[in-house]
Structure formats: structure tokens, C-alpha cells
Design a protein around this motif. Structure first.
Motif, short mmCIF file in Angstrom:
data_model
loop_
_atom_site.label_atom_id
_atom_site.label_comp_id
_atom_site.label_asym_id
_atom_site.label_seq_id
_atom_site.Cartn_x
_atom_site.Cartn_y
_atom_site.Cartn_z
N ARG A 1 3.35 -1.12 1.90
CA ARG A 1 4.18 -0.09 1.27
C ARG A 1 3.77 1.34 1.68
N ARG A 2 2.53 1.51 2.13
CA ARG A 2 2.14 2.84 2.65
C ARG A 2 3.01 3.22 3.84
N LYS B 1 4.68 11.40 0.91
CA LYS B 1 3.26 11.78 1.06
C LYS B 1 3.09 12.97 2.00
N ARG B 2 3.89 12.98 3.06
CA ARG B 2 3.80 14.08 4.03
C ARG B 2 4.13 15.41 3.35
N THR C 1 1.11 -5.10 -9.68
CA THR C 1 0.85 -3.66 -9.80
C THR C 1 -0.18 -3.18 -8.77
N VAL C 2 -0.97 -4.12 -8.25
CA VAL C 2 -2.06 -3.73 -7.33
C VAL C 2 -1.55 -2.92 -6.13
N HIS C 3 -0.35 -3.25 -5.65
CA HIS C 3 0.24 -2.46 -4.54
C HIS C 3 0.39 -0.99 -4.94
N PHE C 4 0.73 -0.77 -6.18
CA PHE C 4 1.00 0.58 -6.64
C PHE C 4 -0.28 1.30 -7.03
N TRP D 1 -3.65 6.38 -2.47
CA TRP D 1 -3.28 6.86 -1.14
C TRP D 1 -2.50 8.17 -1.22
N ILE D 2 -1.57 8.23 -2.14
CA ILE D 2 -0.75 9.44 -2.29
C ILE D 2 -1.59 10.60 -2.82
#
Lengths: 331, 331, 331, 331
Positions: free
Chosen positions: B122-123, B132-133, B172-175, B181-182
Motif C-alpha cells: 500500500r505504500r 505522502k509527497r 489494521t497492520v497495513h495501516f 510511513w506517512i
């Protein structure tokens, strides 16, 4: 499994080669080009045998269907050859440089009885097709007003434009077809107005870069099509159909869904920068529809004659541009 | 050119095989599966040699990188084997069924010095990456509030859920990873609340199907993540980040752009029916990022330790679900 | 025709005076303020008799209903006086500075049998009311997840905040009411997390400027409310309710509908700069609902007890902010 | 303070009376109507003295400005009388039933030197004005293509249409004005096409209910205006202007912002049901602009001559409808 020969290994040929390779019902057996190295470049990536011998592509013992993606001036010859060989054929538009030549070859091919389709890929755009489905199911009542925008991001090379036949024949023709296809009616007349706003060089050969065409359908419904060669904001294609009980719109498309809110407004992802990414999926969808017609022995989803009719509208529109009059379309 | 072995030829293995075949910098040389016929099914379509001998996949004379897409309980073993062979590795998440085992294998792999990436695909979502950019370029100032929605269209099979570790660890772990990351910060604490609203069977093994987690970042910024197993309206994923000077949103995504206007309202194309079509392009993008890191000898775009940290947040969130207290995250 | 007395001629009193004057079923007969010149300023524009004698406003021979828009610490006294005089009363929130005082006055007023309404104006927002109607008609099935955003454009003066009772009691309380009203359920517990991100001065009196509250309804449905004192992008209010079969959203509101397309994106009209313009029409709508209840002798559209319940949730949320625990709401 | 007389107390007169009463720089002193009871109905609500003696409305000792909202056939007489009395005048459109009469009265008024404005209220629509501001500030470069949609929800009574002068003179004329105002250019030619799709009765008096006009500006820029008497989906007004570097759109307007997501799509609040609610705020804004011009002694924001020019375009468009030719506009 349908065995295909691909005629032409240029830019659009490469697009079709990739789709032929990815279609599970297709076996790409031959890629023909006058330049063998170009054919080889495609077969290296997508399979099939490269050739510069045209007869390899029309051999009924090896091939079931031919995809004509060669240069416009050779379309007619390849269509005839497919008809002679009894092969199904999917052909890039236009069918021939002039309406007279196109009419001749269509009649020739029709007489042969082969399955033939003109590659009006925009009919297979997911959103345009959805719009048509809603209309066909009665979702907006009887059609009363249609608006279509065809707007490219940048002027094609003037050398291309000089031999293109003019904006209405070259660019708007796709939308003349969409108009007929969506409405299920043949326009009776057309009035066109155009201007040169981008490059004065176009004036030299009687072309325009910004134009508007208004068509009248037999029901009295009106159709507006604007054609723009150069926007400052990307590729813009949009269809809106108003009926007696509602309206349906195939909206502008963005490649993303990001919005940034600040005190000065909301900035969202813009339109596609170019036409190709926007339109790309329609090529595979058009091919898939052709293959399905072959497999299910159902009629061509876009008979060659549809190509003729779109060209006939373009002729009348071009005439109107010169005369300043509403012109009747002669099919 | 990077020579790849693919470990695992199941559903997700097939997705990766297609992307490996399509990536111009990748040569897919081996597909391994305990079931040779499954490996063969993939090599038939995407190239490479099928094998049921694991050592073929870890042979440094033939292979540069390994893509671990096997079942979760074998990830750790395959990661160690790649480390032993000195091969780069891209691994599906989670790295191991428990945080303790995951920690052990990450330390083992880190000691080996190989390039390793956890497939936090998902990143690499185009819109999330764009969001994110904008943040990284200062577009919204300092992050103050983050909202993420993770909502699947339908409850996975109860048998799958029973061994999944619970909604927060599995879904939820992906988020939790996206949050780190964000924001570029590791959450210090988390409070979670959950309910069983869809299938009472989940109560039997202590799981929930609808939950909310609130995280606090070191800066004091707050993060809300809602996780839903079953919506009635399709797959819904959305990220919104508010900063000191603005807000940026990676919006809900629809597969189409059609709107129908009537006297009762405007009906537009709905969301994706399933998660896979929405998320599909992220797998190829994640692979491309890994390959670029290998080719440019730059760091892994998602080091294994990131997988550990996301798991640590999931542990604290799961603990909070039981305790009704805000829990500190222990990394 | 309902004869009204207006108590309080400050900023919000002026808003109510304008709405009273414009409502065709209302006769504004008295405007009371301790400062007679302020009362006069309103009666000059909107009619009625100015007074600084409180008893003029509670004279049943001249007045049918009282609109209490005085300072918070006098609400309770004015409510009691209306009850004693047998006059209907519409009262600004909160009913009293503390829950204990509020409870006392509500019980006093309830005993009197007068029609009384707390001015929860957001219930009368056209979009929020539409959202509730869809839910009540079964449009999304059973409620499972609610999200509300309450985000002001700028920090109110610190002197105001110091005596406001804290963000959850002062700002979020409107949304605690909306939550009860929309769901038709009283939350059983609440967990809150907050931070000081805008002005460190708030730390001095234990307040926060950015907070998140998670409520659990008796059905197990979850509610997230984020409260922000200062966005960088205008006034942002938004409600989203997910049910078992769909989702309904009262979207962010912009005061305009202009979009500008360029090669760098699409810029659209931003949100309202301030809360007042966004919320303004709700005051007239709330008044109209009160007047309709009087004329049709139907129950109060927002009984005083609803004010109490929202305050009770705010108390539990404030307690949770301190304890780091999920707190039970005591009604 | 500007003292106003209102001429005409019908439907639109009532709208203007309300705005006159609400404008803080206006004192509504006289309301004239041939039917005194109608005048009284307005002065009862909005103040001023009712009269059925026309001379009361043109008495310079009592009145500074006259708002002409009487029936179309009396506009010219009232304009002349204002000119004779030296009073400023704001006049509903059209200025007179025919272009010849209108020209005559405009020249008469211009000679008198009074401040006079034609009530082209759509110029004062918040979104249209914002669009123009963006264009004037160079936000889209040079104008190249304009699209305007003017679509009413239902056919006006046939008796009204019979004397309206036809769709282009009655409905489209507002947009002919907007075209001139936005572009800052006078169209040189126009081509129009129309149909009777809603009520065949219109054929009897040569009118149409659905039409398209294409205008060419001196710069070569093209303008498309579609006019529809009856949509099935509410009141639809929309302006889109494409320039050499971008596009700006004043979008369709909805009275709400609610969206409902389900498995079959997203349903959002539809358009305004009628034109009046959508257009209502423009009347007050137009009045305010007139009053500001009076107070600041700046030029009329919409000189009477602008009304003439819009009528001239309507004449040419109506001629084109009959001739099937592009017609030159004669100013």
C-alpha cells in the motif's frame, strides 16, 4: 482460439500486439511489416513469427483473422485481401483516405461475407459503454441533447495535420461515430464552425484547430461536438446526454484521486496529461469484443459501414465549415 | 537484469508471477511450490523453470533475488535461507506468526547484510504515495491529525479469521505501517475499541469485525484508524491527513466516472466491489521499487524492521482492546 | 402568531432577533438586555419594545414564549422564570455551567410542564437532517460506524477557552448531541485522547486543542468524533454514517462551485472560511421547528433533557482524557 | 441612503421589495402598482408608501432612484419618465418588446445622462463572477471556447411562450449577455439550430423548446450555448470557459451535500428543482452593485446599451434559426 495475423508494427501495431498476446482466446501467429526488424521487435516480446512477406499474413491455413494496423493508404488493399482469403478482419480507421474509396472497399468486403469490424475503440471505453447502457435501458427517456468534448493536450505535428484531411475528418470522426452509436440514429444535417487559434500555419492548408459541430438527429434531438487540438490542461474527453427524463454523463477522467485543502481552495489531481493513457484500455476491450463475435458467431460490433457513415458526417461537416450553412448528410 | 525465484504459486504467487514477467528489469528463472503442478501452471504462462525442490530457488549461481509468497508459517524459514545464500529478498507480510519469531528472523537477516524488503504494497499506491509527497514537501505543515479507513466488502471465511490473529493484527497492520510511513514517526501509544457486529461466531475466539484505533505520535499528533470487515457498499479505503496549514486526502476510489441526473438525485459509479482490483497496481509498483533498489544499490524501500514495528503496534492495540486502557507501544 | 421575548442582545441575540423578525408566525414583542442601548439597537432594526426590566420579558399577558440568549451563567435563572410564568422557552446551550446545576434546572422545568427546547441548531442543518432521514428510512441498514469532524478555522481567545470547561464540553458537546440524535441511542462508554498542538497556553489550564473521542453505542456500533480548534483551511464539519448495507455522508461544504483546470491540477472553491456562514441557516430552522411545535402542540424537537445527556457524555469524555481509560457514561 | 421607488408589485416586484428592504443603504419610500392592493401587500411587509398614482414614484423631491419591475410593454415609458425626472433607474429586461423600440429608449435615456442599469442579475451570481475574475486575472490565458447551458425544469405556460418572442429572445438572451460580459468581446456572428421536442403547440407560433447557438467572437474564439425549456432533472445552469492555458467552470449547483453509498452506486443531492432558488441571491447582489455605483458615482455595472447588444445577438440567432445560415450580428 483465434489465430491472428497483425499487419503493421508501428506505434499502434505495438499496442495491438500487446493486447493480442494478453487475450486468452487469441494466438498471435504472424506479425507483418514492410520493415522486418520492426516486426521482429514485436514478435520478440509478444510471440508469433515475424515476416515481411505479406502473403504470410493472409494464409487461411495458418490464420483466422487479420488485424490491419498498417498506414491509412494501405487499409483498403489489406481489407480486400482479407476478403479474398475469407479471413475475419479488424481494421484501424479510417478505412480509406477518401469517402469514395472507402465506400468501394466496404461494398467489396460486404459482398465477401467475412466478419469485419472497424476499430472504433472509444465505443469500448468502460464509461462511455456504461452511459450507453443506461440510455438503452431507458434511464433518461428519449434523447434530446448530446454534448461531446474531444480535446487533445497538444497540436500534432503540422506535417501530420497537412495530410490528415482536416480536424473534422481526422479528430471529430470518432465522435461522429459515438454520436450515431449512442443515439442509434443517423444525423440528418450538420452545421460546423471553426477557427485557427493555435498555429496560423493551419490556415495555409484550410484546416482549423478549434471547432464546433451541431448535428440534428431524425428525432429532432440536437448534438454538439467541440473539438480542440491543444488544451492547456491535459487530455479532456467528456460525453453528456440529456433525455426527456434525465441526464447521463461520462465525466472527465483523472489518473488520481488526491485532494489538497488549503485556505485558497481545494487542489485535486488533474486530467490525464495525454490521450493514450486515458484511451489505452479501450483497445483491448475492442479486440475482446471482436474475438467474442468470432467465437459466438454474432454480428460485428462495429460493421465497416459504420466507418463509412462517420466519414459521411465528417464530409458534410467539412462542407459546412466552408459554406457557413447547415449541410445535409448524404450516406 | 535481476534473476528472480518465486517461492509459492498460490493466488498471490500468481499475481507476483505476472508482475515479475512484465517487469523489464526482471528475469523470472524459477517458480517453486511444494505442489509442482501449481508451479508449472505459472511457468507455462509467465516463463521460468518450475520446481518442487526448494534448493533450486536459493542457488546463487542462478538467482539474484527471492520473492517469498509462501504460506505465513514458512516465511521465516525462507527469509533465513535467503540470508544464508546471500540473496536479496522481498517477503510477503507478516514476517512470522508471532512478534517474537518475527523479531528473531529480522535480526538474523539484518546480520547477514542482504537487501530485504517486506511487501507493504500500500505504500506504493499511486494516490497514497502522492499524498505522502505533498506532506514531505511541506504542503500541509506539521501533521496534527490522521484518519484512515480500511473497510473490506465482505467478511473473510471464519476459518481464516480464527487463525488470523485478530482484526488488528491481520487487517489494521497495513495501516499501522502506513501511519508510521506517512508520519515518519513511531506511535507511542494506542487505544482500541472493537465490536462484533457481523458474525457472532467471532466472539468465540475473541476477535472483532468493526474496530477503531487511536494512536498518539511523539509530536502529539493523533491518528484514527477504523477497520471494518464488511461494508454494504464495496471496498472502501481512504486516508486523510490534516496538518497545521492544510489537509490532504487520498480519496475513495471508483472504477468508473459515470453520473446520472434525475429528479431524485445524482447517481454516480460506486466504489470497487472488491479489494483486489483497487489494490492490484500496488503489487507491481512495490516490485519495481525493490528492483530499483537492487539496481541502484540504494536501501530497501521497506526494511524488514518496518514489518516488526507495525506488528508491535498491532500487539499494543490488541492489548488495549482487552484492557480498555491506552497502551504504550513497545518496539 | 407566537409573541416572543428575546433575552440577551449580544452577537447571538442579534442573530436570533433577525430570525424572529423574519419568521411569519412570530411577533417579536420584547427585547431585554441589562444594557438598554443594546436592546434598542435590535428593536430599531427588527421591531419590538426594548427593555432593561427583566419582568417585561416574562409577562404572560404580553408574551407566549421566551428565547434565552443571555450569558451562560444566567440561563438557569431565566429557564426557571419562564417555568414560573408558564411560558414556552427556547434556550441556548449549555443549560448551566455544571452538569449538577443543569440537572437541577431541567428537573425544575420538566415539573412545570412548559414546552422547552435546547437550541441544538446543528440538528436543523439541511444536510445533517437529510442524512438522518435516510438513516431513519432504512437507507443504510443498522448503524455500525459513525465519524464526525468538528474543526474550527482558528483558536478562540485563550481568555474564552480558560472558562469554557475544555474542548470536549465546549466544542464537542454539539456532536455528542448529534451522535445521540442520529443514532437514537445513548452511548454507554467513551474513550478520549487529546493534545495541545496549537497554543501551549492551554496546558496551563488542562485543556486540549486537538482531540479524538470514541463512543460505544448499546448496539455495539462505534462513533469517532475528532475536534480541532484550528485548521489551516477553513471551517470543516462533516458526518459519515456507515450501516450494515451502505453509507451516508453529509459532506464538507463550500460556499461556491468554481473549478479551475490547469496542467498542475484542478483547483476548486475551498471550504467556508468561518463557522458562522456555514451554520447560519440552522438558527432560523431551529426556531421554525420550535414555533411549529408550539403551534401544533407537538413535543419539543429537542427537550432540555437532551442537553443534559450531551453534557453527561462530555463529562465522561473529559474524565477519559485524564484517566487514559474507557469511561462509562452516567446519565 | 438612496430613496427608492419600486414600479410594479407582481411576483418579481415582491422579490425586489424584499431586497430593497434588506439593503442597509436603501430606503424604500414608494411602491407603485396600477392595482393599489398589490402595492399595499408589499408595503405592509417591507415598508414604504403604496400608491397607484405613477407620479408619486417619479417625484425627485422624494425619490433618488426607480426600480422598474413592471410589465415588459411599459418598461420604455417608465425609463423615459425616470430620464425626464433625472432619477437613476434599474430596469428589468428586456428594455422593450422589439429591438427598434429598445434602441430608441436607450438613446433617449443616454442623452439624459442619468445612471441607468439593466438588471442582468446573472452577472452577479457568486460563481459566475468568480469565474470571470479568474479569467480577467489571466488564469486561463486567452479565451478559446465557451460553453453555457441554460436549462429550465419545466415548460412555461404556452400562453406565456406565445408572446415571449421565442426561446432565443426570451431565455437565451441572458446568456448572450453573459457571453459578452465574460469575454469582453461582441460576437460577430451566430448560427442557431432548434427543435420542438416537448410540446408540439410551439410549432404553431414558430418557437422551439430545445436549441443550440454557436457564436464566433472577433478573436475567433467559439461559444456554444444550449437552451432547454424542460429537463427531467431540475434546473441546470453551467458555464465553462476554456482558454489557451486552462479551463474554468462555474459548475452545476445542488442545494445540498449529501451522498449515499450502496452496492449499486453513490447517490448525491440533485440539482435545484427550480430556477428561482438557484438564482435568488443574484437579485440582491445586482441591486447592491447598482446602489454602490450610485453611492460611489461610478459607472453603471450594466449600462442599458448592454441590454441592446444582447437583444441584437438574439435577433441574429433567431434569424439563423430560420435561414439555416450563420448570420452576422448587427449592433
Amino acid at each position: 482460439m483465434q489465430r491472428f495475423a497483425l499487419i503493421g508494427a508501428g506505434f499502434i501495431g505495438a499496442v495491438h500486439a500487446e493486447n493480442l498476446a494478453a487475450n486468452p482466446s487469441v494466438d498471435l501467429v504472424v506479425v507483418y511489416d514492410v520493415d522486418l526488424s520492426r516486426a521482429r521487435a514485436l514478435t520478440g516480446r509478444f510471440g508469433g513469427r515475424p515476416t515481411d512477406d505479406e502473403s504470410d499474413a493472409f494464409d487461411p491455413s495458418e490464420v483466422d483473422a487479420v488485424f490491419v494496423a498498417s498506414s491509412t493508404d494501405t487499409h483498403a488493399a489489406h481489407l480486400r485481401r482479407a476478403a479474398d482469403a475469407g479471413l475475419a478482419v479488424l481494421c484501424e480507421k479510417p478505412l480509406a483516405p477518401t469517402l469514395a474509396e472507402a465506400t468501394e472497399v466496404v461494398e467489396y468486403v460486404e459482398a465477401s461475407g467475412i466478419v469485419a469490424m472497424v476499430d472504433f475503440n472509444r465505443r469500448f471505453d468502460r464509461d462511455h459503454a456504461h452511459l450507453k447502457r443506461i440510455i438503452d435501458e431507458g434511464g433518461i427517456g428519449a434523447i434530446e441533447l448530446v454534448q461531446m468534448s474531444s480535446r487533445g493536450p497538444s497540436l500534432p505535428p503540422v506535417d501530420y495535420l497537412r495530410v490528415s484531411g482536416g480536424q473534422l475528418r481526422d479528430q471529430t470522426v470518432h465522435f461522429f461515430d459515438l454520436c450515431r452509436w449512442i443515439a442509434g440514429q443517423d444525423p440528418v444535417s450538420v452545421a460546423a464552425t471553426g477557427s485557427v487559434l493555435v498555429d496560423p500555419a493551419l490556415t495555409g492548408f484550410g484546416d482549423v484547430d478549434t471547432s464546433v459541430a451541431t448535428l440534428t438527429l431524425p428525432s429532432g434531438a440536437l448534438v454538439q461536438i467541440d473539438s480542440v487540438r491543444r488544451t492547456g490542461y491535459g487530455y479532456d474527453e467528456r460525453i453528456e446526454v440529456m433525455g426527456s427524463s434525465g441526464l447521463v454523463e461520462s465525466r472527465r477522467q483523472s489518473p488520481g484521486n488526491v485532494s489538497q485543502y488549503s485556505s485558497t481552495g481545494i487542489v485535486s489531481t488533474g486530467l490525464y496529461a495525454g490521450w493514450f493513457e486515458r484511451v489505452r484500455p479501450t483497445y483491448a476491450a475492442a479486440l475482446a469484443a471482436f474475438v467474442t463475435a468470432l467465437e459466438t458467431r454474432t454480428p460485428s460490433p462495429a460493421p465497416l459501414r459504420d466507418g463509412l457513415r462517420a466519414q459521411a458526417i465528417a464530409e458534410a461537416a467539412t462542407a459546412s465549415l466552408g459554406s457557413g450553412r447547415t449541410e445535409t448528410v448524404v450516406y
